[in-house]
Design an enzyme around this catalytic site. Structure first.
Site, PDB file in Angstrom:
ATOM      1  N   GLU A 206      14.652   4.908  -8.651  1.00 53.23           N
ATOM      2  CA  GLU A 206      15.591   5.387  -9.665  1.00 53.23           C
ATOM      3  C   GLU A 206      15.290   6.753 -10.274  1.00 53.23           C
ATOM      4  O   GLU A 206      15.184   6.880 -11.503  1.00 53.23           O
ATOM      5  CB  GLU A 206      15.718   4.343 -10.801  1.00 53.23           C
ATOM      6  CG  GLU A 206      16.268   3.017 -10.340  1.00 53.23           C
ATOM      7  CD  GLU A 206      16.604   2.052 -11.479  1.00 53.23           C
ATOM      8  OE1 GLU A 206      16.177   2.266 -12.625  1.00 53.23           O
ATOM      9  OE2 GLU A 206      17.313   1.061 -11.206  1.00 53.23           O
ATOM     10  N   GLU A 313      18.433  -3.779  -6.298  1.00 50.66           N
ATOM     11  CA  GLU A 313      18.328  -4.421  -7.612  1.00 50.66           C
ATOM     12  C   GLU A 313      19.719  -4.838  -8.039  1.00 50.66           C
ATOM     13  O   GLU A 313      20.675  -4.073  -7.894  1.00 50.66           O
ATOM     14  CB  GLU A 313      17.752  -3.466  -8.681  1.00 50.66           C
ATOM     15  CG  GLU A 313      16.306  -3.092  -8.486  1.00 50.66           C
ATOM     16  CD  GLU A 313      15.731  -2.341  -9.698  1.00 50.66           C
ATOM     17  OE1 GLU A 313      16.330  -2.409 -10.795  1.00 50.66           O
ATOM     18  OE2 GLU A 313      14.688  -1.676  -9.528  1.00 50.66           O
TER      19      GLU A 313
END
Ligand SMILES: *[C@@H]1O[C@H](CO)[C@@H](O)[C@H](O)[C@H]1NC(C)=O
Ligand SMILES: *[C@@H]1O[C@H](CO)[C@@H](O)[C@H](O)[C@H]1NC(C)=O
Length: 421
Positions: A206, A313
């Protein structure tokens, strides 16, 4: 043989690189679906996954792993971490994950497990547990994704990068980038010789592409250099590894990544995207039906990537109610305790122990879970739920979903196979 094949293809006038012919990862990405869980909150602390580790310090300035090492007695902090590493995930978790019909675990690790710079308060000792995880994954036939979750300077400012801050520093300092590249080289040389257990490495979790061009530029460059480390851990003159590079989309749409690291110049690159419906006021305000519909609608986005696309995720939690989910000391949008948010409803019965969940909520959790699994398998190359377990947030926990019946014991045997139709 590769030489002869290369000559044969050259004679046929085909332009495939030799590596295209020999690339064979330890898992058949693209033809078999990834089904997995993240081992969140183990080797990288997250306040919401283990709030007790933070509450027990009695110090509200401890909000992430950096401050965990900074603001308490070091001997105490080290002992707490050792106990946590020894107990939070054990081999029986790997056995249970395999028994649940899953084939992958994604394991977050911070750069500080490999090196700590001067003045950085991080505590080391994670590597023996990473090695155990590799052994356990092998023992139970699971594939392990090593996921570098925190880089020097923080790539996103999230507490789960190790250091919570309002704007990340990773991209703004070449020293940070150089250190990250060195850690990725170390990871690649440690693990690319074990492609059946570690078929894939995620070089950085991320990066905050929403923070602007500097982060995105640094991220694209870093994907290029980490590709070199992962595919050529022993240098360009050696034959490439069979390890897949799993790059994150940096929160950008498929159009942004069109043509990036694609064949024939690149082989074995997969894209990771993270899909949550809880981090904005409008999302936490959605009805159950809207959550399910939104999950089904991800199919059109997922089908437009060039690379293998894995939803690395996601969760079936429909709210941000889990304690410390938005950070230690930060409230929830759902109940209006997050600064500037508008209350949607009470958080009671939405998170914590599943014993407090109504049967209609549990039915929804199962339907939302299945709508996501169906979509991520139909239009993507698979999924990895966040996360296997949490101290007191069963709405996020795969283990709790199995125990309480909203996640099927076999992820190919769905109760609502037509939920997206
Ligand atoms: C860059 O980051 C390193 C730590 O990785 C730090 O020691 C150094 O002071 C930083 N330099 C600047 C100019 O911020
Ligand atoms: C990012 O890269 C683009 C294209 O190379 C360049 O034009 C731009 O100035 C860069 N931006 C920053 C903030 O580094």
């Amino acid at each position: 043989m590769p030489f002869l094949r290369h000559v044969a293809f050259a004679l046929l006038g085909l332009s495939l690189a030799p590596s295209a012919l020999s690339f064979s990862p330890g898992f058949p990405y693209g033809s078999q679906k990834v089904r997995g869980v993240n081992l969140g909150g183990w080797l990288v602390l997250e306040p919401w996954i283990t709030p007790s580790l933070f509450d027990n310090t009695g110090n509200s300035a401890i909000v992430d792993e950096w401050t965990f090492g900074q603001h308490q007695n070091r001997v105490v902090a080290e002992a707490t971490l050792q106990t946590h590493w020894n107990t939070w995930i054990t081999e029986s978790d790997f056995a249970n994950i395999a028994a649940a019909g899953l084939n992958h675990v994604r394991l977050p690790i911070g750069y500080w497990a490999f090196e700590v710079g001067p003045g950085e308060p991080y505590i080391q000792g994670q590597l023996p547990y990473l090695q155990k995880a590799v052994t356990w994954a092998g023992n139970h036939g699971l594939k392990l994704i090593i996921d570098l979750h925190g880089a020097p300077g923080s790539q996103n400012g999230f507490d789960n990068s190790g250091q919570r801050m309002s704007f990340p520093h990773w991209q703004s300092n070449q020293t940070n980038i150089d250190r990250t590249n060195a850690v990725m080289k170390t990871i690649a040389t440690m693990f690319t010789s074990n492609p059946n257990v570690i078929p894939i490495i995620a070089p950085l979790n991320e990066p905050a592409g929403f923070d602007g061009a500097a982060v995105l530029n640094a991220t694209r460059d870093y994907w290029g250099s980490s590709y070199q480390s992962i595919r050529y851990p022993h240098g360009q003159s050696q034959s490439p590894s069979n390890i897949v590079e799993l790059i994150h989309d940096a929160f950008q749409p498929p159009s942004y990544w069109k043509g990036f690291e694609v064949a024939p110049n690149f082989q074995g690159v997969a894209m990771d995207t993270h899909i949550y419906q809880v981090f904005s006021d409008s999302e936490v305000a959605m009805s159950y039906q809207q959550h399910i519909k939104t999950a089904c609608q991800t199919q059109s986005t997922l089908s437009s990537y060039d690379l293998w696309i894995i939803v690395g995720e996601w969760a079936s939690a429909p709210t941000d109610c889990a304690k410390y989910l938005n950070g230690r000391g930060v409230g929830a949008r759902y109940d209006g305790s997050y600064s500037g948010s508008t209350k949607v409803g009470s958080c009671s019965g939405m998170t914590g122990s599943a014993s407090s969940f109504s049967s209609s909520y549990k039915t929804f959790l199962g339907q939302f879970w299945e709508a996501q699994v169906i979509s991520y398998e139909k239009s993507g190359d698979g999924w990895i739920q966040w996360t296997w377990k949490a101290e007191n947030a069963d709405d996020w926990s795969y283990e709790a979903g199995l125990a309480n019946g909203w996640i099927p014991k076999d992820p190919t045997k769905l109760q609502y196979p037509n939920i997206c139709n």
